[in-house]
Structure formats: C-alpha cells, structure tokens
Design an enzyme around this catalytic site. Sequence first.
Site, PDB file in Angstrom:
ATOM      1  N   HIS A 200      31.348  26.149 -49.618  1.00 11.64           N
ATOM      2  CA  HIS A 200      32.487  26.466 -50.499  1.00 11.64           C
ATOM      3  C   HIS A 200      32.427  27.894 -51.080  1.00 11.64           C
ATOM      4  CE1 HIS A 200      33.713  22.383 -49.991  1.00 11.64           C
ATOM      5  NE2 HIS A 200      32.716  21.886 -50.702  1.00 11.64           N
ATOM      6  N   ASP A 251      34.362  18.646 -43.806  1.00 14.19           N
ATOM      7  CA  ASP A 251      34.018  18.180 -45.145  1.00 14.19           C
ATOM      8  C   ASP A 251      34.480  16.745 -45.418  1.00 14.19           C
ATOM      9  OD1 ASP A 251      33.204  18.086 -47.764  1.00 14.19           O
ATOM     10  OD2 ASP A 251      34.360  19.803 -48.460  1.00 14.19           O
TER      11      ASP A 251
HETATM   12 ZN    ZN Z   1      30.570  18.572 -49.133  1.00 17.02          ZN
END
Ligand code: ZN
Length: 340
Positions: A200, A251
Amino acid sequence: MADRLALPGFVNAHSHAFQRALRGKVEGADFWAWREAMLDLARGLTPGEVRTEYAAAYGEMRAAGYTAVGEFHYVGLAEARAAVEAAAAAGVELVLLHAAYARGGLERFRQESVGEYFAQVESLREAGGRVGLAPHSVRACPRDWLEEIGRYAERDGLVLHVHADEQPREIEECLAEHGLRPLELLAETGCLGPRTTVVHATHADERELDLLAEAGARVCLCPTTEANLGDGFPPLVGLLERGIPLCIGSDSNVRIDPLEELRELEGIARRQTLRRNVIPVADLLAAGAASGAAAVGIDEWPAIEVDLGHPSLRGVAPSETHAALVHGCGADVLTPSRDG
Ligand SMILES: [Zn+2]
C-alpha cells in the site's frame, strides 16, 4: 503461433484469498464495517474450507493470467498448509507470506511469541513450501518482534512483506506509540531492505518515500482493493520520481484481473499529473510480472498467452498489441500457455 502472443505470467504479489467471499457484501458500509465482516469470515474459516475456497480463487487467478501468487496469510498454521495444497491443485506457483501477529485482530491470527512464529515458519519451510516473512503491520507487531523478524529475514535471505501506511489511523497510532511513522519504524528495526515489499504505502510522506528508495525496497499497490476500501490514492509521483519498484496485488480479491490493476495505476497517475503515458506500457507490464516475481522471491513462473483473435483486440496493429492489452482489454483475453 500467429493467433497467440506469449507473455510472462502475471504475478499477484499480495492476496488474501479468503476475502474473495466478501465481494458484494457490506458495499454500503465504511472500511471499519468491512473489516468487521472480514473478521467474522476469518473467525469461522476451517482448513477444509481453505483447501476448497482458495483452490477456487487461485483457479480464477490462473484463468485471469496470474500464474504466481504471494498469499499474505494470517489465518493459522493448518490453514497455511491447506493454502499450499490449494495452490498446487489450481496450478499456481505459491509463495506463502506467513504473517506474524502479536496483538489485535482475532486470537487465531496471533502467535504467543516471536519464537512461536519462527517455529511456524520453520515447519512450513521444512515441508518444502516457499515461504516469506510477513510482520502483518506495525499495528500487529511491536518493535522487538520487528527487530527479530528483520534479522531472521536478513540471515536467511527471505523476502519480507508488510502492510504499511494504508489508513491514516495506523500512522497516528504509530506516532503515538513510537514517535515514528510506520516506514520510519520499519527502517529503524531492520525491516526495510532490498528484499522488502511494503504493501500500500498509500499515505507515505516524502521522508518515508526517501527511506524506501534508500533501502531499495519495493511497493505493492492494489488499486482495485484500495479503491473499494476507500484507502486513498498511492503517492505515485513520489514513487516514480525515486525509481521505487512497483508491483501489483489483488489483495481482497474484489476483482481478479491484472490488466485492470495496471490500467488503474496508470489512470491514477494520469489524473494526478494531468498527463498521459506516465508509466509506459512496458513498465506497467514489468510491474505486473517480473517485479512481482522479485517481490515474492521467485525466478521462474509459468508464461501465459494473449488471444489475438479476441474481439477486444480486433483490428489492433501488432506493434500496438501491448498498449491495447493494458488500456483496452480485460483478463478474458489471457489464457494459460499451451506449452505449460
Ligand atoms: Zn493485505
């Protein structure tokens, strides 16, 4: 073969396969409600369900052109073994990124001590699986765990993956506890190096981006999930200016389509810069494949093929196929390679 174009397989460097079951649920609620639903799902998961459900999710990934997966796993040791079996059944190369979880979350996520965590990692490695270290986050791991995990990764030459800077609250809590931002803490504890992938980095500041670049670390972006969860935009300009390598992950698996992840990346970059061709197509494809392979620590993974006869590619000149693929196609144009 004229009707097919060979490509390296895409590498999904960040997956939580069990979250595939959440798609369509809690779309009307915020991140924290989504997290509660995710925890409810994780609470009831059995190894048998992991074996079945993950095989289905990995099968979808394989069909969508992902031939290798980094599974960031935090739902138990027996379930980790089941995930390895599921990947073998589905025909994807798996690297099990086994999570260290000291505090928070659910009891089933946690190890009693960092020693127990290393014992789990050893048992997975002894069983022959490819394993990476994954201190879940600076929320879930205290400083002394991070230091020991950083040392272990360095000593054994293992990849290290960690979530960081996804939500502003995590940064505030880290500052309150350590007087440091998450990537500063990871750098101080020896967790930022050339085999590190930070997942991220949505809210990383300039100083943190410098630390990533100095360490030679990589960032895994998960644009469809980050959009779905309302995380924010990644600091793409700062990442690109510093030459920080990027890779992609599905994800939460709300979408399983590497072309969509790459298109989103470039779309975000274009909106942020008011320019086009911010990340050239060849670089996007490399982020989707070789860079992801480096992130999970593999040298070989199966190739794929593009169906040049697909309607999405009708009339496209051969020299423009790669660009049309990234900007104008979905994963249904991709198929496993017939050469295996
Ligand atoms: Zn994750």
